[in-house]
Write an enzyme that holds these catalytic residues in place. Structure first.
Site, PDB file in Angstrom:
ATOM      1  N   PHE A 103     -18.734  10.205  26.751  1.00 38.10           N
ATOM      2  CA  PHE A 103     -18.841   8.877  27.353  1.00 38.10           C
ATOM      3  C   PHE A 103     -19.745   8.892  28.580  1.00 38.10           C
ATOM      4  CE2 PHE A 103     -14.809   8.211  25.123  1.00 38.10           C
ATOM      5  CZ  PHE A 103     -14.972   6.912  24.643  1.00 38.10           C
ATOM      6  N   ASP A 104     -20.661   7.937  28.610  1.00 33.73           N
ATOM      7  CA  ASP A 104     -21.282   7.560  29.861  1.00 33.73           C
ATOM      8  C   ASP A 104     -20.184   6.887  30.692  1.00 33.73           C
ATOM      9  OD1 ASP A 104     -23.392   6.776  31.719  1.00 33.73           O
ATOM     10  OD2 ASP A 104     -23.170   4.767  30.879  1.00 33.73           O
ATOM     11  N   LEU A 105     -20.422   6.705  31.991  1.00 31.07           N
ATOM     12  CA  LEU A 105     -19.405   6.073  32.842  1.00 31.07           C
ATOM     13  C   LEU A 105     -19.807   4.657  33.255  1.00 31.07           C
ATOM     14  CD1 LEU A 105     -16.732   6.285  34.393  1.00 31.07           C
ATOM     15  CD2 LEU A 105     -18.031   7.291  36.299  1.00 31.07           C
ATOM     16  N   ASP A 106     -20.837   4.550  34.090  1.00 32.88           N
ATOM     17  CA  ASP A 106     -21.252   3.245  34.613  1.00 32.88           C
ATOM     18  C   ASP A 106     -21.751   2.339  33.496  1.00 32.88           C
ATOM     19  OD1 ASP A 106     -20.677   4.084  37.181  1.00 32.88           O
ATOM     20  OD2 ASP A 106     -22.746   4.608  37.665  1.00 32.88           O
TER      21      ASP A 106
END
Length: 226
Positions: A7-10
């Site tokens: 997963f990317d976060l932002d």
């Protein structure tokens, strides 16, 4: 079956709009640029800051580094928690964990901040690996973050085909593609119209529920289900 979910976060799990845009606004002001419209600064969400300062304001490398320092003065103290987790994200992570998936982050945000944000929203325990950018310039791009994550996982190359990146910008798609890893885009983030599709995302989900269905449907398909 997608066994390893990165997963990317932002823009993917959280909406960091207020903190990041105000941090960039603060940095620009200290560089002599007045930008009152925070919406114009939303393209900074996701990519490495050095890259964005150069792309959107023509900063040299030296100017970009100074901009990053000013940004951190604001963001690391105030902006980091001017953030909210997307509706359904904790449930998504819990469901993936319950299904036996290996869950990791691959974020261009400095890793200590990734850990702080996940802990703040009480979702850090769902992650088997938390990987972000380094605080120097040695690991900034999405490609380099994913490379470091694969190294930490000691994941054999033949297993990479069972990994899935989930992200909201073309950088997520393009970084994962360097390792033959497909990327599922999410529309709730900060990509421009058509950006994810042009970059080669295998699909675009409009909610956390759709992300979960996409992952679990792949499992059913691989098992010969409908």
């Amino acid at each position: 079956m997608y066994q390893y979910i990165f997963f990317d976060l932002d823009g993917t799990l959280t909406d960091p709009r207020e903190g990041i845009t105000k941090g960039v606004q603060y940095a620009l002001a200290h560089m002599g640029i007045h930008e009152p419209d925070l919406a114009k600064l939303e393209p900074f969400i996701g990519p490495p800051l050095l890259e964005s300062f150069a792309e959107y304001y023509g900063f040299s490398l030296e100017q970009g580094r100074q901009g990053v320092e000013y940004y951190r003065e604001y963001y690391n103290v105030t902006g980091v928690l001017q953030n909210r987790i997307y509706e359904g994200a904790p449930k998504l992570l819990a469901s993936l964990k319950e299904s036996g998936r290996v869950i990791a982050t691959a974020s261009s945000k400095p890793e200590p901040l990734v850990r702080q944000i996940l802990g703040h929203f009480h979702v850090d325990t769902y992650f088997d690996y938390i990987c972000g950018a380094s605080e120097d310039e040695s690991r900034m791009s999405k490609e380099s973050v994913i490379e470091e994550l694969l190294h930490r996982m000691a994941l054999p190359k033949e297993e990479w085909k069972r990994a899935l990146m989930v992200g909201d910008r073309r950088h997520d798609v393009e970084g994962a593609a360097q390792f033959g890893i497909p990327c599922l885009g999410v529309s709730m983030g900060f990509a421009a119209e058509g950006e994810l599709q042009r970059a080669g995302a295998i699909a675009v989900a409009d909610s956390m529920e759709e992300v979960l269905r996409f992952v679990l449907q792949k499992e059913k398909t691989d098992q010969g289900g409908v």
